[in-house]
Design a protein around this motif. Sequence first.
Motif, mmCIF file in Angstrom:
data_model
loop_
_atom_site.group_PDB
_atom_site.id
_atom_site.type_symbol
_atom_site.label_atom_id
_atom_site.label_comp_id
_atom_site.label_asym_id
_atom_site.label_seq_id
_atom_site.Cartn_x
_atom_site.Cartn_y
_atom_site.Cartn_z
ATOM 1 N N ILE A 33 0.876 -1.169 0.000
ATOM 2 C CA ILE A 33 0.000 0.000 0.000
ATOM 3 C C ILE A 33 0.912 1.218 0.000
ATOM 4 O O ILE A 33 1.889 1.268 0.746
ATOM 5 C CB ILE A 33 -0.914 0.012 1.249
ATOM 6 C CG1 ILE A 33 -1.949 -1.104 1.151
ATOM 7 C CG2 ILE A 33 -1.592 1.370 1.415
ATOM 8 C CD1 ILE A 33 -2.839 -1.241 2.388
ATOM 9 N N LYS A 34 0.601 2.198 -0.810
ATOM 10 C CA LYS A 34 1.344 3.457 -0.810
ATOM 11 C C LYS A 34 0.667 4.362 0.210
ATOM 12 O O LYS A 34 -0.374 4.968 -0.073
ATOM 13 C CB LYS A 34 1.357 4.080 -2.206
ATOM 14 C CG LYS A 34 2.137 3.257 -3.199
ATOM 15 C CD LYS A 34 2.136 3.897 -4.564
ATOM 16 C CE LYS A 34 2.895 2.990 -5.530
ATOM 17 N NZ LYS A 34 2.788 3.441 -6.905
ATOM 18 N N GLU A 37 -1.356 7.643 -0.254
ATOM 19 C CA GLU A 37 -1.734 7.739 -1.667
ATOM 20 C C GLU A 37 -2.848 6.765 -2.035
ATOM 21 O O GLU A 37 -3.791 7.136 -2.727
ATOM 22 C CB GLU A 37 -0.522 7.472 -2.564
ATOM 23 C CG GLU A 37 0.573 8.515 -2.455
ATOM 24 C CD GLU A 37 1.759 8.181 -3.334
ATOM 25 O OE1 GLU A 37 1.569 7.556 -4.393
ATOM 26 O OE2 GLU A 37 2.886 8.540 -2.941
ATOM 27 N N THR A 38 -2.726 5.510 -1.617
ATOM 28 C CA THR A 38 -3.727 4.494 -1.951
ATOM 29 C C THR A 38 -5.047 4.850 -1.275
ATOM 30 O O THR A 38 -5.067 5.205 -0.098
ATOM 31 C CB THR A 38 -3.260 3.100 -1.487
ATOM 32 O OG1 THR A 38 -2.007 2.798 -2.102
ATOM 33 C CG2 THR A 38 -4.274 2.027 -1.836
ATOM 34 N N GLU A 39 -6.144 4.738 -2.021
ATOM 35 C CA GLU A 39 -7.466 5.029 -1.480
ATOM 36 C C GLU A 39 -8.157 3.760 -1.006
ATOM 37 O O GLU A 39 -8.017 2.704 -1.608
ATOM 38 C CB GLU A 39 -8.360 5.680 -2.546
ATOM 39 C CG GLU A 39 -7.981 7.090 -2.877
ATOM 40 C CD GLU A 39 -8.950 7.732 -3.870
ATOM 41 O OE1 GLU A 39 -9.886 7.055 -4.361
ATOM 42 O OE2 GLU A 39 -8.755 8.915 -4.139
ATOM 43 N N LYS A 46 -7.750 8.398 1.670
ATOM 44 C CA LYS A 46 -6.374 7.934 1.532
ATOM 45 C C LYS A 46 -6.012 7.126 2.777
ATOM 46 O O LYS A 46 -6.371 7.478 3.894
ATOM 47 C CB LYS A 46 -5.433 9.117 1.386
ATOM 48 C CG LYS A 46 -5.766 9.980 0.177
ATOM 49 C CD LYS A 46 -4.681 9.935 -0.829
ATOM 50 C CE LYS A 46 -4.870 10.929 -1.935
ATOM 51 N NZ LYS A 46 -5.677 10.520 -3.016
ATOM 52 N N GLU A 55 -6.605 -5.614 3.856
ATOM 53 C CA GLU A 55 -6.545 -5.926 2.435
ATOM 54 C C GLU A 55 -7.343 -7.186 2.135
ATOM 55 O O GLU A 55 -7.503 -8.053 3.001
ATOM 56 C CB GLU A 55 -5.107 -6.201 1.977
ATOM 57 C CG GLU A 55 -4.201 -5.022 1.986
ATOM 58 C CD GLU A 55 -2.818 -5.341 1.446
ATOM 59 O OE1 GLU A 55 -2.089 -4.388 1.183
ATOM 60 O OE2 GLU A 55 -2.455 -6.540 1.293
#
Length: 185
Positions: A33-34, A37-39, A46, A55
């Motif tokens: 996961i960034k 940044e990742t939604e 975010k 996940e």
Amino acid sequence: MKSYKQVAGLLSVAGLSLALGACSSASAEPFDIKWGETECEVCKMKIMDEQFAAEAIMENEKGYAFDDIGCLMRDWYPEQKEEDIAAMYVKDFNTKDWVELDEAMFVYDKESKTPMAYNILSFAKEADAEAYMEENGGEMMDFDQLKDHTWERGEMKMMMDGEGSMDHNHDGDTEMDMEMEEEGQ
């Protein structure tokens, strides 16, 4: 020295092994996961807080990220077919390591603060969940109990530049409540 037939036989076995390996289901390991940044798949916020992330990885290798276990379990999971899900993971509250969701222990603590205010914390070890409850209170749950949880949300307020707050309603929509001061008064 090996004969041509022996070498050809070994190569055939090796080729068959590789072909069978390619046909087996993909490894359902957690994906990166960034952070920031990742939604989240559900609320579209975010994902900032690593210790609350979750996940899901599907059999078709598609991955979904969530900023709060409530987004995964309350909103996403009930809409899925079990056979389509290869694996689900949560972050251990203490270590921030990935843990298979069905092997984790959970603590519902109304006083804790999670990104979407579902206030469920995940732990790899039951002893860590018990230690948390000893210090902070809460109710321990396993995966089956988590599926039956009521998913009540606590109060959720986030300050923005000290000027106002963002409140999230039960559907994950954002309502702005800005306090404006008029100049000269």
